[in-house]
Design a protein around this motif. Sequence first.
Motif, short mmCIF file in Angstrom:
data_model
loop_
_atom_site.label_atom_id
_atom_site.label_comp_id
_atom_site.label_asym_id
_atom_site.label_seq_id
_atom_site.Cartn_x
_atom_site.Cartn_y
_atom_site.Cartn_z
N TRP A 1 0.84 -1.20 0.00
CA TRP A 1 0.00 0.00 0.00
C TRP A 1 0.87 1.26 0.00
N LEU A 2 1.92 1.25 0.83
CA LEU A 2 2.82 2.41 0.87
C LEU A 2 3.52 2.59 -0.47
N THR A 3 3.93 1.47 -1.08
CA THR A 3 4.62 1.55 -2.38
C THR A 3 3.70 2.12 -3.46
N PHE A 4 2.47 1.64 -3.51
CA PHE A 4 1.56 2.06 -4.57
C PHE A 4 0.95 3.44 -4.33
N GLU A 5 0.80 3.82 -3.07
CA GLU A 5 0.10 5.07 -2.77
C GLU A 5 1.04 6.23 -2.43
N LYS A 6 2.26 5.94 -1.98
CA LYS A 6 3.12 6.99 -1.45
C LYS A 6 4.42 7.18 -2.21
N THR A 7 4.66 6.42 -3.26
CA THR A 7 5.93 6.55 -3.98
C THR A 7 5.67 6.95 -5.43
N ARG A 8 6.73 7.45 -6.06
CA ARG A 8 6.63 7.85 -7.48
C ARG A 8 6.37 6.63 -8.35
N LEU A 9 7.05 5.51 -8.01
CA LEU A 9 6.83 4.28 -8.79
C LEU A 9 5.38 3.85 -8.72
N GLY A 10 4.81 3.90 -7.54
CA GLY A 10 3.42 3.51 -7.39
C GLY A 10 2.49 4.41 -8.19
#
Length: 290
Positions: A161-170
């Motif tokens: 969730w953090l990767t997809f919602e809080k990062t540029r890659l996400g």
Amino acid sequence: MDPFLNTAISIVFDGLAYAMVLFVVSVGMSVTMGLMGFVNLAHGAFAMAGGYVVVSLMNRFGVPFPIALVVAFFGVGLCSVAFERGLYARFYKASELDQVLLTIGLVFMAIAAATFIFGPAPLPVTLPDYLKGQVDLGFRAFPTYRVFMIVAGGVIITALWLTFEKTRLGAQIRAAVDNRRMAQSLGIDVDRLFTVTFALGSGLAALGGGLSVDIVGLSPGYAIEYLVFFLIVVAVGGLGSVKGAFFAALVLGILDNAGKYLYPEVGAFMIYAVTIAILLWRPNGLFGRT
């Protein structure tokens, strides 16, 4: 404790552990299929490969379980890049039938390779002592490994969730899933993004395969035996939706466990009945794009 309540708790608890396995393996498949529209039926083969990596490292080389899981995640994820660049990329613009034939062929090749190397019999796994036995939660004791599986699933879900919602890659992945052409027009290299996502999804499948060995077992038929369940999670959750894959795995994992627990004579009938009902109600899945 009341027998009915005790049974209900067992169904929900075991269903949660099983749901975590379904989610970890299926989420990568959902995102890659939603991103590129590629029908990758070989996703379960990467989960099987992860299971064999974990069991081999533990049984033959005495590698600790957590380290074996990390090696499976990165090892299978990196190897999958070779498959994506060498095989999958050539079929991106092919018909869905060609993609199905390619990937189902890879499944049977993986089964044959696993049978040749490891034999046809299921491989046992010896868990570390701290994952054996039971944990007393105050009102009831539960199997330690299933508690670990639920906690590990929660950690993985939070990290995703953090990767997809809080990062540029996400953000790039979500943009490409929603509208690939628009993402490309904004300068996002979708092909490179897909390679990264494919490696991540395959690594997660391997991680799920390693975690599931003690729950569902490991044999050369793993890649085809559980393929239908991974596809059901993707279809019910909606292509490209992490949230959808999570809720679909949760619902199907608990209901499938309840059906087998309460009515073992009908096998997996309940999960198929629920799947048909949900898809009749929402043909694109619970969180699919309309």
